[in-house]
Motif scaffolding. Structure first.
Motif, short mmCIF file in Angstrom:
data_model
loop_
_atom_site.label_atom_id
_atom_site.label_comp_id
_atom_site.label_asym_id
_atom_site.label_seq_id
_atom_site.Cartn_x
_atom_site.Cartn_y
_atom_site.Cartn_z
N UNK A 61 -22.20 -17.43 1.52
CA UNK A 61 -20.95 -16.72 1.73
C UNK A 61 -19.81 -17.72 1.88
N UNK A 62 -18.85 -17.65 0.98
CA UNK A 62 -17.71 -18.55 1.02
C UNK A 62 -16.73 -18.08 2.09
N UNK A 63 -16.30 -19.01 2.91
CA UNK A 63 -15.27 -18.73 3.90
C UNK A 63 -14.04 -19.56 3.59
N UNK A 64 -12.89 -18.93 3.65
CA UNK A 64 -11.63 -19.60 3.37
C UNK A 64 -10.76 -19.54 4.62
N UNK A 65 -10.29 -20.71 5.06
CA UNK A 65 -9.45 -20.79 6.25
C UNK A 65 -8.11 -21.38 5.85
N UNK A 66 -7.05 -20.63 6.10
CA UNK A 66 -5.71 -21.03 5.71
C UNK A 66 -4.95 -21.66 6.87
N UNK A 67 -3.97 -22.49 6.53
CA UNK A 67 -3.06 -23.05 7.52
C UNK A 67 -1.70 -23.24 6.86
N UNK A 68 -0.70 -23.38 7.71
CA UNK A 68 0.65 -23.57 7.20
C UNK A 68 1.44 -22.28 7.23
N UNK A 69 2.56 -22.29 6.54
CA UNK A 69 3.43 -21.12 6.50
C UNK A 69 4.39 -21.11 7.68
N UNK A 70 5.08 -19.98 7.85
CA UNK A 70 6.02 -19.84 8.95
C UNK A 70 7.36 -19.34 8.49
N UNK A 71 8.38 -19.73 9.24
CA UNK A 71 9.75 -19.28 8.97
C UNK A 71 10.60 -20.43 8.48
N UNK A 72 11.38 -20.20 7.43
CA UNK A 72 12.24 -21.24 6.88
C UNK A 72 13.49 -20.58 6.33
N UNK A 73 14.56 -21.34 6.29
CA UNK A 73 15.80 -20.84 5.70
C UNK A 73 15.74 -20.92 4.18
N UNK A 74 16.54 -20.10 3.56
CA UNK A 74 16.63 -20.11 2.11
C UNK A 74 16.96 -21.52 1.61
N UNK A 75 16.23 -21.95 0.59
CA UNK A 75 16.39 -23.28 0.06
C UNK A 75 15.45 -24.30 0.66
N UNK A 76 14.75 -23.92 1.70
CA UNK A 76 13.84 -24.82 2.38
C UNK A 76 12.48 -24.91 1.71
N UNK A 77 11.60 -25.64 2.38
CA UNK A 77 10.26 -25.88 1.85
C UNK A 77 9.19 -25.58 2.88
N UNK A 78 8.03 -25.17 2.40
CA UNK A 78 6.86 -24.95 3.25
C UNK A 78 5.62 -25.32 2.46
N UNK A 79 4.57 -25.67 3.19
CA UNK A 79 3.29 -25.98 2.56
C UNK A 79 2.21 -25.08 3.14
N UNK A 80 1.32 -24.65 2.26
CA UNK A 80 0.14 -23.88 2.66
C UNK A 80 -1.11 -24.66 2.27
#
Length: 117
Positions: free
Chosen positions: A1-20
């Motif tokens: 059984x494959x398990x996937x665990x995510x991290x990252x994301x959140x709140x950012x202003x328009x034009x900003x950057x985020x990583x997942x």
């Protein structure tokens, strides 16, 4: 059984950057393709980007030139770098994996990305 665990994301202003990031475990039959999907309120889940084990990538037209998907096959991880974010990118983002048997129903827990205007 494959398990996937995510991290990252959140709140950012328009034009900003985020990583997942997303890490897969329990990959008894290996992982072929990995992908990121997103689902905004009241909308269907849509493909954002995908990457094969050989590194071939595919992007939704709406994110081309702004998002970059990458993976580390040795670590069974996939990442999504998001830049020039827009309010319409606001959604819950899900990691997805296709295992070596071709089953595509492996999903991460979801991560909220909110882009304020």
């Amino acid at each position: 059984q494959v398990q996937l665990v995510q991290s990252g994301g959140g709140l950012v202003q328009s034009g900003g950057s985020l990583n997942l990031s997303c890490a897969a475990s329990g990959t008894l039959f290996g992982i072929s393709a990995m992908a990121w999907y997103r689902q905004a309120p009241g909308k269907q889940r849509e493909l954002v980007a995908s990457i094969t084990s050989g590194g071939r990538t595919n992007y939704a037209d709406s994110v081309k030139g702004r998002f970059t998907i990458s993976r580390d096959n040795a670590k069974n991880t996939v990442a999504l770098q998001m830049s020039s974010l827009k309010p319409e990118d606001t959604a819950v983002y899900y990691c997805n994996a296709v295992d070596g048997l071709g089953y595509s129903g492996h999903w991460g827990q979801g991560t909220q990305v909110t882009v304020s205007s």
